[in-house]
Design an enzyme around this catalytic site. Structure first.
Site, PDB file in Angstrom:
ATOM      1  N   HIS A   1       0.844  -1.200   0.000  1.00 18.16           N
ATOM      2  CA  HIS A   1       0.000   0.000   0.000  1.00 18.16           C
ATOM      3  C   HIS A   1       0.882   1.254   0.000  1.00 18.16           C
ATOM      4  CE1 HIS A   1      -3.255  -2.536   2.165  1.00 18.16           C
ATOM      5  NE2 HIS A   1      -3.752  -2.215   0.987  1.00 18.16           N
TER       6      HIS A   1
ATOM      7  N   CYS B   1      -2.468   0.225   9.646  1.00 16.35           N
ATOM      8  CA  CYS B   1      -3.618  -0.618   9.256  1.00 16.35           C
ATOM      9  C   CYS B   1      -4.440  -1.092  10.433  1.00 16.35           C
ATOM     10  CB  CYS B   1      -3.186  -1.897   8.548  1.00 16.35           C
ATOM     11  SG  CYS B   1      -1.766  -1.861   7.567  1.00 16.35           S
TER      12      CYS B   1
HETATM   13  N1  GLY Z   1      -2.832  -9.188   5.112  1.00 18.01           N
HETATM   14  C1  GLY Z   1      -3.172  -7.871   4.795  1.00 18.01           C
HETATM   15  C2  GLY Z   1      -3.584  -7.756   3.391  1.00 18.01           C
HETATM   16  O1  GLY Z   1      -2.939  -8.379   2.570  1.00 18.01           O
HETATM   17  O2  GLY Z   1      -4.546  -7.133   3.034  1.00 18.01           O
END
Ligand code: GLY
Length: 256
Positions: A164, A251
């Site tokens: 991300h 996150c």
């Molecule tokens: N394990 C976090 C994701 O890949 O979205």
């Protein structure tokens, strides 16, 4: 200034989540301990926690940040690019309803995950990644622009090491951006002071300013020293079990 955060402890299916990390299988009890320490840290930052029940139906549901983008006025419920994560948004939307009168949703064929969205003052950066497509980014840009923000898109598709956008960038406030080497060539940052992340400490880029503190992953002494030199009060948190599942500090909460 944040007052609230939604969190969701890792569930019994945590190890079945998505990952590319190749760091081994996470130990659930340790992940639960690390999550509890994370919650304690948020409380120390003055945050009122909204805790969801662990949800084994969705192994990645502890990574709540991916399910919504929150401004002061509006909540935008995402449509995760990972199909196995799409159902995570329902419980989040329900918990946000008492706090937001305006809730919008990213619609198909758009995909968007909150980890790809970084707010820098009145400007939002949206990463185009394996999880967030151009259509999803444009839908989000529309909602944010109507709420008075500027938006820039950042192409991450060539930055293969980054899941991300916020795997490689964090805004600390005070005009300072923490930036990993993979993103250094993006010509967006001229007016900001860049805090470079050492190549050996890439995971440390995902730190989070929460009110008077910066949360950072434990075990990254160069980043800890840089933040300390700049005068930040830091809280270092063990993140090994979340790192095994491609997760970072940001996150693990939806802050608003
Ligand atoms: N394990 C976090 C994701 O890949 O979205």
């Amino acid at each position: 200034m944040f007052n609230h955060a939604i969190v969701c402890p890792p569930s019994s299916s945590f190890s079945k989540g998505l990952t590319s990390a190749q760091l081994g299988e996470p130990v659930l009890e340790l992940a639960q301990e690390q999550h509890a320490a994370y919650c304690t840290a948020l409380k120390r930052c003055g945050i009122d926690l909204i805790k969801l029940d662990p949800d084994p139906q969705y192994p990645d549901s502890t990574f709540v940040e991916d399910t919504a983008v929150l401004t002061r006025n509006v909540a935008i419920i995402t449509r995760p690019g990972a199909a196995s994560r799409r159902g995570e948004v329902s419980s989040i939307q329900a918990r946000l309803r008492p706090y937001y009168s305006s809730i919008f949703k990213i619609q198909s064929p758009g995909t968007l995950e909150g980890g790809d969205v970084c707010q820098v003052e009145s400007h939002y950066l949206i990463g185009i990644s394996e999880r967030t497509n151009e259509e999803g980014a444009q839908q989000l840009a529309g909602f944010l622009e109507r709420d008075g923000f500027q938006v820039s898109l950042v192409d991450l598709l060539k930055s293969k090491g980054l899941l991300h956008l916020k795997s490689g960038i964090a805004y600390l406030g005070d005009g300072r951006i923490v930036l990993c080497p993979d993103l250094e060539n993006i010509p967006l940052w001229n007016k900001y002071e860049i805090i470079p992340v050492d190549p050996e400490e890439g995971y440390a880029a995902n730190c989070v300013r929460v009110n008077e503190y910066v949360l950072l992953a434990a075990g990254y002494p160069r980043m800890a020293a840089k933040l300390s030199t700049l005068g930040y009060r830091t809280i270092a948190l063990e993140m090994s079990e979340f790192q095994k599942m491609d997760g970072g500090l940001s996150c693990l909460s939806l802050r608003f």
